[in-house]
Write a protein that holds these residues in place. Structure first.
Motif: not given
Length: 130
Positions: A90-113
């Motif tokens: 990736y050409d990131l010259e003069g730029r940076e990647l930042v985290m914009t979103d962060c959430w949690v998922n809880v998936m017991p057995p048999n739960v699908t995404h």
């Protein structure tokens, strides 16, 4: 006829860190339970949209901005995002990647995404805690 890879999906997979991951995961599990207990809106949204599981996606999707546990996770993930971007040249010259979103998922057995996309993301990732 030549074969071209026009839109391949490259997967970066590696342990988050060499030592201390069990402790970090314990903290993430503990805080995820606290978030789920607190997040009435997210539990309501999950009843309809995430049957059998829980996600803070629709209610609390900036966990890295107010939780020290998730800030710590972001710091650890940033190292991997940089390595992945470098590997992809990736050409990131003069730029940076930042985290914009962060959430949690809880998936017991048999739960699908279900299949989905992250249209505004340059890089999307998942850290599996358990």
């Amino acid at each position: 006829m030549r074969v071209k890879a026009l839109f391949p999906t490259y997967i970066y997979s590696t342990p988050l860190q060499r030592k201390g991951v069990k402790e970090l995961n314990r903290e993430l599990i503990k805080e995820t339970a606290q978030i789920r207990d607190f997040d009435i809106e997210g539990r309501q949204w999950s009843k309809t949209n995430y049957r059998g599981g829980y996600t803070s996606y629709g209610s609390m999707d900036k966990l890295h901005q107010f939780s020290s546990t998730f800030m710590n996770l972001e710091t650890k993930l940033n190292r991997h995002v940089k390595a992945y971007a470098k590997e992809l040249d990736y050409d990131l010259e003069g730029r940076e990647l930042v985290m914009t979103d962060c959430w949690v998922n809880v998936m017991p057995p048999n739960v699908t995404h279900s299949w989905h996309i992250h249209p505004t993301s340059t890089i999307s990732g998942t850290s599996y805690v358990r």
